[in-house]
Design a protein around this motif. Structure first.
Motif, PDB file in Angstrom:
ATOM      1  N   VAL A 125      -7.747 -14.460   2.569  1.00 41.12           N
ATOM      2  CA  VAL A 125      -7.258 -13.489   1.591  1.00 41.12           C
ATOM      3  C   VAL A 125      -5.770 -13.232   1.817  1.00 41.12           C
ATOM      4  CG1 VAL A 125      -7.462 -11.103   0.787  1.00 41.12           C
ATOM      5  CG2 VAL A 125      -9.514 -12.401   1.377  1.00 41.12           C
ATOM      6  N   PRO A 126      -4.934 -13.364   0.777  1.00 43.24           N
ATOM      7  CA  PRO A 126      -3.504 -13.080   0.937  1.00 43.24           C
ATOM      8  C   PRO A 126      -3.218 -11.596   1.087  1.00 43.24           C
ATOM      9  CG  PRO A 126      -3.987 -13.583  -1.358  1.00 43.24           C
ATOM     10  CD  PRO A 126      -5.260 -13.820  -0.592  1.00 43.24           C
ATOM     11  N   VAL A 127      -2.101 -11.269   1.750  1.00 40.67           N
ATOM     12  CA  VAL A 127      -1.729  -9.882   2.035  1.00 40.67           C
ATOM     13  C   VAL A 127      -0.310  -9.611   1.556  1.00 40.67           C
ATOM     14  CG1 VAL A 127      -1.484  -8.119   3.824  1.00 40.67           C
ATOM     15  CG2 VAL A 127      -3.145  -9.967   4.123  1.00 40.67           C
ATOM     16  N   VAL A 128      -0.117  -8.488   0.900  1.00 44.68           N
ATOM     17  CA  VAL A 128       1.221  -8.020   0.518  1.00 44.68           C
ATOM     18  C   VAL A 128       1.365  -6.598   1.043  1.00 44.68           C
ATOM     19  CG1 VAL A 128       2.823  -7.492  -1.351  1.00 44.68           C
ATOM     20  CG2 VAL A 128       1.260  -9.433  -1.565  1.00 44.68           C
ATOM     21  N   THR A 129       2.506  -6.273   1.654  1.00 47.23           N
ATOM     22  CA  THR A 129       2.743  -4.934   2.193  1.00 47.23           C
ATOM     23  C   THR A 129       3.772  -4.193   1.347  1.00 47.23           C
ATOM     24  OG1 THR A 129       2.284  -5.707   4.438  1.00 47.23           O
ATOM     25  CG2 THR A 129       3.453  -3.618   4.224  1.00 47.23           C
ATOM     26  N   LEU A 130       3.375  -3.027   0.838  1.00 45.89           N
ATOM     27  CA  LEU A 130       4.310  -2.166   0.117  1.00 45.89           C
ATOM     28  C   LEU A 130       4.968  -1.225   1.115  1.00 45.89           C
ATOM     29  CD1 LEU A 130       2.215  -1.133  -3.013  1.00 45.89           C
ATOM     30  CD2 LEU A 130       3.917  -2.955  -2.844  1.00 45.89           C
ATOM     31  N   PRO A 131       6.285  -1.191   1.194  1.00 49.09           N
ATOM     32  CA  PRO A 131       6.948  -0.297   2.149  1.00 49.09           C
ATOM     33  C   PRO A 131       6.821   1.159   1.719  1.00 49.09           C
ATOM     34  CG  PRO A 131       8.566  -1.329   0.714  1.00 49.09           C
ATOM     35  CD  PRO A 131       7.242  -1.962   0.376  1.00 49.09           C
ATOM     36  N   TYR A 132       7.113   2.057   2.658  1.00 46.45           N
ATOM     37  CA  TYR A 132       7.134   3.479   2.312  1.00 46.45           C
ATOM     38  C   TYR A 132       8.201   3.707   1.249  1.00 46.45           C
ATOM     39  CZ  TYR A 132       8.121   8.439   2.511  1.00 46.45           C
ATOM     40  OH  TYR A 132       8.346   9.752   2.164  1.00 46.45           O
ATOM     41  N   ASP A 133       7.844   4.473   0.233  1.00 47.93           N
ATOM     42  CA  ASP A 133       8.753   4.745  -0.880  1.00 47.93           C
ATOM     43  C   ASP A 133       8.699   6.240  -1.184  1.00 47.93           C
ATOM     44  OD1 ASP A 133       9.407   5.067  -3.872  1.00 47.93           O
ATOM     45  OD2 ASP A 133      10.008   2.985  -3.486  1.00 47.93           O
ATOM     46  N   ARG A 134       9.823   6.925  -1.058  1.00 49.53           N
ATOM     47  CA  ARG A 134       9.860   8.381  -1.247  1.00 49.53           C
ATOM     48  C   ARG A 134       9.380   8.783  -2.638  1.00 49.53           C
ATOM     49  NH1 ARG A 134      15.488  10.872  -0.091  1.00 49.53           N
ATOM     50  NH2 ARG A 134      15.992   9.450  -1.796  1.00 49.53           N
ATOM     51  N   HIS A 135       9.706   7.956  -3.633  1.00 51.76           N
ATOM     52  CA  HIS A 135       9.331   8.291  -5.003  1.00 51.76           C
ATOM     53  C   HIS A 135       7.812   8.231  -5.189  1.00 51.76           C
ATOM     54  CE1 HIS A 135       9.626   8.815  -9.274  1.00 51.76           C
ATOM     55  NE2 HIS A 135       8.961   7.691  -9.482  1.00 51.76           N
ATOM     56  N   LEU A 136       7.197   7.163  -4.735  1.00 53.33           N
ATOM     57  CA  LEU A 136       5.754   7.012  -4.880  1.00 53.33           C
ATOM     58  C   LEU A 136       4.998   8.018  -4.016  1.00 53.33           C
ATOM     59  CD1 LEU A 136       5.402   3.134  -4.906  1.00 53.33           C
ATOM     60  CD2 LEU A 136       5.511   4.687  -6.869  1.00 53.33           C
TER      61      LEU A 136
END
Length: 287
Positions: A243-254
């Protein structure tokens, strides 16, 4: 209403602006390449189910973000659907006005499936980027799946924020109907371990082939969310399952938990969200 901050701090936004005045940055070039993959044609509507193994994984945020990326990058119609039986947060975070519940809208929506998008204009709201929104609110837990399937010929991509975790009966049914399943995971050691154990359990019970439709998205919900993680070790662990993995960084807006404004999302977050959308669509197009 308090204005939710930009994803990137002021100095970093200023640096990005100045950099683009003189040359394209690596991030902008990569974003352009990934955007081309998100725009790949589909021969029929692709349905994407967004779920998680545990609560607190940022599932609705990821669903809203992916749907926004598809809507911003594609010329054809994109739908974001909220499968919550009560009042889900997906359409609210995307800026939808108060609408009738899915329960009330479903008969008209299903009846409109033989027509074109004009028949839906008086029924469904849209965001500023043209994203169509299907509201929550249905006692029948399978109704959202029935409606999105019925409308598939009208929407190139439909992203559904599932009502609960992967192993619930309702979400399992939505996942079975989807072309791709996005498994959201908190970017913490516990979140990664729980997701890996779930994937291993699927393999060990003889359903490994099903994982060809799964993409894992790690979501950092706090500034320290990834501090205890090794990116390479995390990727290696989960990718053992295929299974492929993508990491979303911490984002102040979200992380603000309020209305999502695409122009306020951080540059790195946008690149990784577009990467996830490209991988998700590539998997969906195989079916």
């Amino acid at each position: 209403m308090r204005l939710v901050p930009f994803g990137d701090p002021p100095l970093l936004r200023a640096w990005h602006t100045v950099s683009r005045m003189f040359a394209s940055t690596r991030a902008t070039r990569e974003l352009a390449d990934l955007a081309a993959e998100v725009q790949a044609p589909v021969h029929t509507g692709r349905r994407i189910a967004v779920t998680s193994v545990q609560g607190g994984a940022g599932k609705s945020t990821v669903a809203a973000l992916l749907a926004s990326v598809f809507a911003a990058r594609r010329a054809d119609a994109v739908l974001a659907a909220d499968a919550d039986p009560y009042e889900g947060s997906l359409t609210w975070r995307l800026g939808a006005p108060s609408q009738p519940s899915l329960e009330r809208l479903a008969p008209e929506l299903i009846a409109a499936r033989g027509g074109d998008l004009r028949a839906l204009e008086s029924l469904l709201p849209r965001t500023g980027t043209g994203l169509w929104l299907l509201p929550s609110g249905a006692a029948n837990p399978d109704l959202c799946t029935e409606v999105t399937r019925a409308l598939s010929r009208l929407f190139a991509v439909a992203v559904t924020d599932c009502r609960s975790t992967l192993e619930s009966r309702e979400t399992a049914a939505a996942a079975a109907d989807a072309h791709t399943v996005v498994l959201c995971t908190a970017a913490t050691p516990d979140g990664v371990r729980a997701t890996y154990r779930t994937l291993r359990r699927i393999i060990d019970t003889g359903y490994a082939a099903w994982l060809s439709r799964v993409v894992v998205v790690l979501s950092a919900g706090s500034r320290d969310g990834r501090a205890a993680l090794s990116n390479d070790a995390t990727r290696s662990l989960i990718e053992q399952t295929g299974v492929p993995v993508v990491t979303l960084p911490y984002d102040r807006h979200l992380a603000g938990g309020a209305l999502i404004t695409p122009s306020r999302i951080g540059e790195k977050t946008l690149v990784e969200a577009t990467r996830a959308a490209a991988i998700i669509l590539a998997r969906a197009r195989r079916l």
